[in-house]
Scaffold this motif. Structure first.
Motif, PDB file in Angstrom:
ATOM      1  N   GLN A 178       0.828  -1.207   0.000  1.00  0.00           N
ATOM      2  CA  GLN A 178       0.000   0.000   0.000  1.00  0.00           C
ATOM      3  C   GLN A 178       0.865   1.260   0.000  1.00  0.00           C
ATOM      4  O   GLN A 178       0.558   2.234  -0.700  1.00  0.00           O
ATOM      5  CB  GLN A 178      -0.948   0.003   1.204  1.00  0.00           C
ATOM      6  N   LEU A 179       1.934   1.250   0.773  1.00  0.00           N
ATOM      7  CA  LEU A 179       2.826   2.412   0.794  1.00  0.00           C
ATOM      8  C   LEU A 179       3.555   2.581  -0.535  1.00  0.00           C
ATOM      9  O   LEU A 179       3.794   3.705  -0.983  1.00  0.00           O
ATOM     10  CB  LEU A 179       3.828   2.294   1.937  1.00  0.00           C
ATOM     11  N   ALA A 208       2.217   4.798  -3.449  1.00  0.00           N
ATOM     12  CA  ALA A 208       2.327   6.256  -3.394  1.00  0.00           C
ATOM     13  C   ALA A 208       3.756   6.749  -3.618  1.00  0.00           C
ATOM     14  O   ALA A 208       4.054   7.909  -3.333  1.00  0.00           O
ATOM     15  CB  ALA A 208       1.809   6.752  -2.047  1.00  0.00           C
ATOM     16  N   PRO A 218       4.304  10.914  -2.869  1.00  0.00           N
ATOM     17  CA  PRO A 218       4.008  10.679  -1.454  1.00  0.00           C
ATOM     18  C   PRO A 218       3.443  11.929  -0.779  1.00  0.00           C
ATOM     19  O   PRO A 218       3.818  13.054  -1.115  1.00  0.00           O
ATOM     20  CB  PRO A 218       5.368  10.308  -0.864  1.00  0.00           C
ATOM     21  N   ARG A 263       0.154  11.768   4.732  1.00  0.00           N
ATOM     22  CA  ARG A 263      -0.502  10.574   5.266  1.00  0.00           C
ATOM     23  C   ARG A 263       0.316   9.312   4.978  1.00  0.00           C
ATOM     24  O   ARG A 263       0.289   8.362   5.750  1.00  0.00           O
ATOM     25  CB  ARG A 263      -1.925  10.455   4.740  1.00  0.00           C
ATOM     26  N   HIS A 264       1.053   9.300   3.852  1.00  0.00           N
ATOM     27  CA  HIS A 264       1.894   8.150   3.541  1.00  0.00           C
ATOM     28  C   HIS A 264       3.098   8.105   4.490  1.00  0.00           C
ATOM     29  O   HIS A 264       3.511   7.021   4.919  1.00  0.00           O
ATOM     30  CB  HIS A 264       2.361   8.198   2.095  1.00  0.00           C
ATOM     31  N   GLY A 299       1.828   6.733   7.650  1.00  0.00           N
ATOM     32  CA  GLY A 299       1.651   5.289   7.505  1.00  0.00           C
ATOM     33  C   GLY A 299       2.970   4.548   7.612  1.00  0.00           C
ATOM     34  O   GLY A 299       3.049   3.480   8.231  1.00  0.00           O
TER      35      GLY A 299
END
Length: 167
Positions: free
Chosen positions: A16-17, A20, A24, A27-28, A31
């Protein structure tokens, strides 16, 4: 590297990371910090296999329906237990867009069955032949009924090839 070789339970977070990486946002970064805090807090945890629990393989399969917000594709998840502990697990975005939750679950069931056959063969080569049928647990009644029903109807004819494989 960590997700694939050291801590496979971090695979979903890493995937999921990585979506991005091209743009980026804050919020990334949050995370990523959360994932690193999780790794630090669980550094002493590990799996312990016990030969006294038996050497039977079991498969747990699940899927969401249109869970990917960008493509509306479903994501399949599979967990393989051997001797009561996980030996393989993974999630994968399905290749096609499904028309129902049942079809998404059935696609996951087909993939899990295929991987289960491979794992049964691998265990046999390691000296743990699976004499009994491998139980497969799936939580969608419709997918189970399609897998068990030998009659192809209008609702299931588009998955006929996959049905024969699962049976």
């Amino acid at each position: 590297y960590t997700a694939q070789h050291v801590r496979p339970n971090m695979g979903y977070a890493a995937s999921q990371l990585s979506l991005a990486l091209h743009l980026p946002r804050k919020r990334h970064f949050k995370g990523m910090l959360h994932a690193l805090q999780y790794l630090k807090g669980t550094a002493t945890l590990s799996l312990h296999y016990n030969a006294s629990t038996g050497s039977r393989l079991a498969i747990y399969i699940d899927s969401d329906y249109a869970g990917c917000k960008g493509t509306r594709k479903s994501v399949s998840g599979t967990l393989f237990l051997f001797a009561g502990d996980p030996v393989y697990w993974g999630s994968k975005k399905q290749d096609n867009i499904t028309l129902s939750a049942t079809e998404a679950e059935f696609n996951a069931l087909m993939r899990g069955t295929r991987d289960g056959l491979w794992l049964r063969q691998l265990l046999s080569e390691f000296g743990f032949p699976q004499e009994a049928p491998t139980p497969i647990f799936v939580d969608n009644i419709g997918a189970v009924r399609i897998a068990k029903n030998p009659i192809i109807n209008n609702y299931s004819r588009h998955v006929a090839v996959q049905m024969h494989f699962v049976r």
